[in-house]
Enzyme design. Structure first.
Site, short mmCIF file in Angstrom:
data_model
loop_
_atom_site.label_atom_id
_atom_site.label_comp_id
_atom_site.label_asym_id
_atom_site.label_seq_id
_atom_site.Cartn_x
_atom_site.Cartn_y
_atom_site.Cartn_z
N LYS A 1 -35.00 -50.71 -31.19
CA LYS A 1 -33.88 -50.44 -32.09
C LYS A 1 -33.74 -51.59 -33.10
O LYS A 1 -34.08 -52.72 -32.77
CB LYS A 1 -32.57 -50.34 -31.29
CG LYS A 1 -32.40 -49.06 -30.50
CD LYS A 1 -31.04 -49.03 -29.82
CE LYS A 1 -30.87 -47.76 -29.00
NZ LYS A 1 -30.90 -46.53 -29.80
N ARG B 1 -33.09 -38.62 -22.14
CA ARG B 1 -33.54 -37.30 -21.69
C ARG B 1 -34.61 -37.43 -20.61
O ARG B 1 -34.74 -36.56 -19.76
CB ARG B 1 -34.01 -36.48 -22.89
CG ARG B 1 -35.11 -37.11 -23.68
CD ARG B 1 -35.23 -36.56 -25.09
NE ARG B 1 -34.22 -37.11 -26.01
CZ ARG B 1 -34.08 -36.72 -27.28
NH1 ARG B 1 -34.86 -35.80 -27.79
NH2 ARG B 1 -33.14 -37.26 -28.04
N1 BES Z 1 -28.53 -44.38 -26.38
C1 BES Z 1 -29.07 -43.83 -27.56
C2 BES Z 1 -28.09 -42.94 -28.31
C3 BES Z 1 -26.94 -43.61 -28.99
C4 BES Z 1 -27.05 -44.05 -30.30
C5 BES Z 1 -25.73 -43.74 -28.36
C6 BES Z 1 -25.96 -44.62 -30.94
C7 BES Z 1 -24.65 -44.30 -28.99
C8 BES Z 1 -24.76 -44.74 -30.28
C9 BES Z 1 -30.28 -42.98 -27.24
O1 BES Z 1 -31.04 -43.41 -26.16
C10 BES Z 1 -31.16 -42.99 -28.43
O2 BES Z 1 -31.65 -44.04 -28.77
N2 BES Z 1 -31.34 -41.84 -29.05
C11 BES Z 1 -32.15 -41.74 -30.22
C12 BES Z 1 -32.97 -40.47 -30.11
C13 BES Z 1 -34.02 -40.34 -31.18
C14 BES Z 1 -35.08 -41.40 -30.99
C15 BES Z 1 -34.61 -38.96 -31.10
C16 BES Z 1 -31.22 -41.67 -31.44
O3 BES Z 1 -30.17 -41.02 -31.37
O4 BES Z 1 -31.55 -42.31 -32.43
MN MN Z 2 -32.45 -44.87 -26.74
#
Ligand code: BES
Ligand code: MN
Ligand code: ZN
Length: 489
Positions: free
Chosen positions: A269, A343
């Site tokens: 991230k 997921r």
């Molecule tokens: N934990 C995150 C989702 C999230 C993002 C929660 C911001 C709260 C605030 C999740 O694991 C994630 O990183 N999801 C990705 C999925 C994508 C790579 C398809 C996302 O939402 O960017």
């Molecule tokens: Mn994630």
């Protein structure tokens, strides 16, 4: 928060803070109206939702202070309005040094029954008294526990007393779990969550079993294990069991995403805001809080809570984009983005949930940033395989002071998750409808004949800035909806 209910009149209570709710610019009280109306006028108090004002009374009432708490317009009233206004009143009072509160428990709020008023105000007020101060070294260790008295001429005091007892159990679960949910990644690794859950289970009479790395391997939970591959701490699956009063009925299963820290893994991230990913465990935290409530409220159905726990980190051992793994269900998955880890953790837990022959499954997860694009921070999304069940949960959320909104799940979304080299891939091909396609991925692990709903709580699981009703931190969103649903089964 010490909670009491009395049929002795409010005027007889010598306490510090008299909470007065204001709706449609009118104080909701039986008496003292003139004084209150004048206070409102002279202070420009408009009674908007979450607006508060604290006044010393200089002996004009038995309470040393009056706390006005706005409910906004009656036409826009929701349970959430009342629950949050009660919390805001307590927070405003606490700022003025008030610890002993009283409020009129039998005011006429046309839209909700008396017992619901008592339940909502008591739970909201208790939540408002919560502060996460574990690491504030300057603060006094022992605070006096605040108290709230609900006074009035109740139509049915016995029912209201039961509602108050329920609110107390629910509030205690929320506050206890908040102290865990608010811990940062270094202090709440998977092992710590397992120890906490086992202790809670022991104290409340739940059964608790923890699968460690070796057992997860034996169980073929390779999707979950792939998430933890880059971490120095091992994944776990924690199962909590409540035996319902009807032993023949099938159980309901609650599944919670419990990523103790989500760095994104090799699909790292960006740095900005990454620290909030300590709250990526909040699906599991909501399940923990709900299970504690279940253990003490003893509802009819059996309830099983499953936490799928791991830390998502980059390292030489971490899962690479492109890696293919075989999940517990036997379905193969191309991991194209290691940041879509929730997921992966969930699909093995959902498959494990099926072994309990559930009547229904609800999973909760901080799954996608996309849900914030779709609904903002005011509602969580529900995606599932059964429209009626989804709507049932939407209604339960509304009654519980939370907000859910249903999103569709169509064949096109499922096609979007089909893999090129494996059965599935963990991100969509179209890069659209992020919340729904995540749900579509999960739907592959639950048969159509078991009602299943997935709650994406990424936008609602924590607050990042101070609100009138709470300080920044975990909200435990979902726990209130779950217990509302289970109480009604
Ligand atoms: N934990 C995150 C989702 C999230 C993002 C929660 C911001 C709260 C605030 C999740 O694991 C994630 O990183 N999801 C990705 C999925 C994508 C790579 C398809 C996302 O939402 O960017
Ligand atoms: Mn994630
Ligand atoms: Zn995540």
């Amino acid at each position: 928060m010490k909670l009491t209910l009395t049929t002795r009149p409010l005027d007889a209570q010598a306490v510090e803070g008299w909470i007065v709710f204001v709706q449609n610019k009118k104080p909701l009280v039986n008496g003292n109206g003139d004084l209150l109306t004048e206070l409102m006028k002279k202070s420009n108090f408009s009674g908007e939702f979450a607006e508060t004002a604290v006044f010393p009374t200089f002996g004009k009432t038995k309470a040393s202070h009056i706390i006005l708490a706005g409910l906004g317009k009656a036409s826009a009233f929701q349970i959430q309005t009342l629950e949050r206004a009660a919390a805001a009143a307590v927070r405003a009072g606490a700022k003025a040094g008030i610890t002993r509160f009283v409020t009129e428990g039998s005011v006429s709020l046309a839209t909700i029954p008396e017992a619901a008023f008592v339940h909502t105000v008591a739970r909201g007020a208790t939540w408002g008294s919560y502060n996460f101060e574990t690491f504030k070294t300057g603060k006094k260790k022992k605070r006096t526990e605040p108290s709230l008295t609900l006074a009035g001429s109740f139509k049915n005091a016995a029912t209201c007393r039961r509602a108050l007892a329920t609110a107390e159990i629910e509030s205690q679960a929320l506050l206890a779990t908040a102290d865990l949910a608010n811990l940062p990644g270094n202090l709440a690794p998977p092992q710590k969550i397992a120890i906490w859950a086992a202790k809670m289970a022991k104290e409340t009479g739940l059964a608790c079993a923890v699968l460690n790395k070796a057992e997860l391997k034996k169980q073929n939970c390779n999707a979950l294990l792939s998430v933890a591959a880059g971490s120095d701490t091992d994944a776990k699956i924690i199962t909590l069991k409540y035996q319902g009063t009807d032993s023949k009925a099938k159980p309901v299963v609650l599944v919670g995403k419990t990523i103790t820290f989500d760095s994104g893994g090799i699909s790292l991230k960006p740095g900005k805001g990454m620290s909030w990913m300590q709250f990526d465990k909040c699906g599991g935290m909501a399940v923990l809080a709900a299970m504690q409530m279940v253990a003490l409220l003893k509802p009819k159905p059996s309830v099983i809570g499953i936490l799928t726990v791991a830390e998502n980190m980059p390292s030489g051992g971490a899962t690479r984009p492109g890696d293919i793994i075989k999940s517990r269900s036997g379905k193969t998955i191309e991991i194209l983005n290691t940041d879509a880890e929730g997921r992966l953790a969930l699909c093995d837990a959902l498959d494990l949930a099926l072994t309990h022959k559930p009547a229904a499954i609800v999973d909760l997860a901080t799954l996608t940033g996309a849900v914030i694009m779709a609904l903002g921070h005011t509602a969580a999304a529900v995606v599932g395989n059964n429209h009626e069940f989804n709507q049932k949960l939407v209604q339960c959320a509304e009654n519980a002071g939370e907000r859910l909104w249903e999103l569709p799940l169509w064949e096109e979304h499922k096609d979007d998750m089909k893999g090129t080299f494996a059965d599935l891939q963990n991100i969509s091909k179209s890069n659209t409808a992020g919340t729904i396609t995540a749900g579509a991925f999960l739907s592959e692990f639950v048969p159509d004949n078991i009602p299943w709903a997935h709650l994406d709580i990424a936008g609602t699981a924590w607050e990042e800035t101070p609100k009138a009703w709470m300080a920044p931190g975990a909200t435990l969103f979902g726990a209130r909806t779950l217990i509302e649903w289970i109480k009604g089964l």
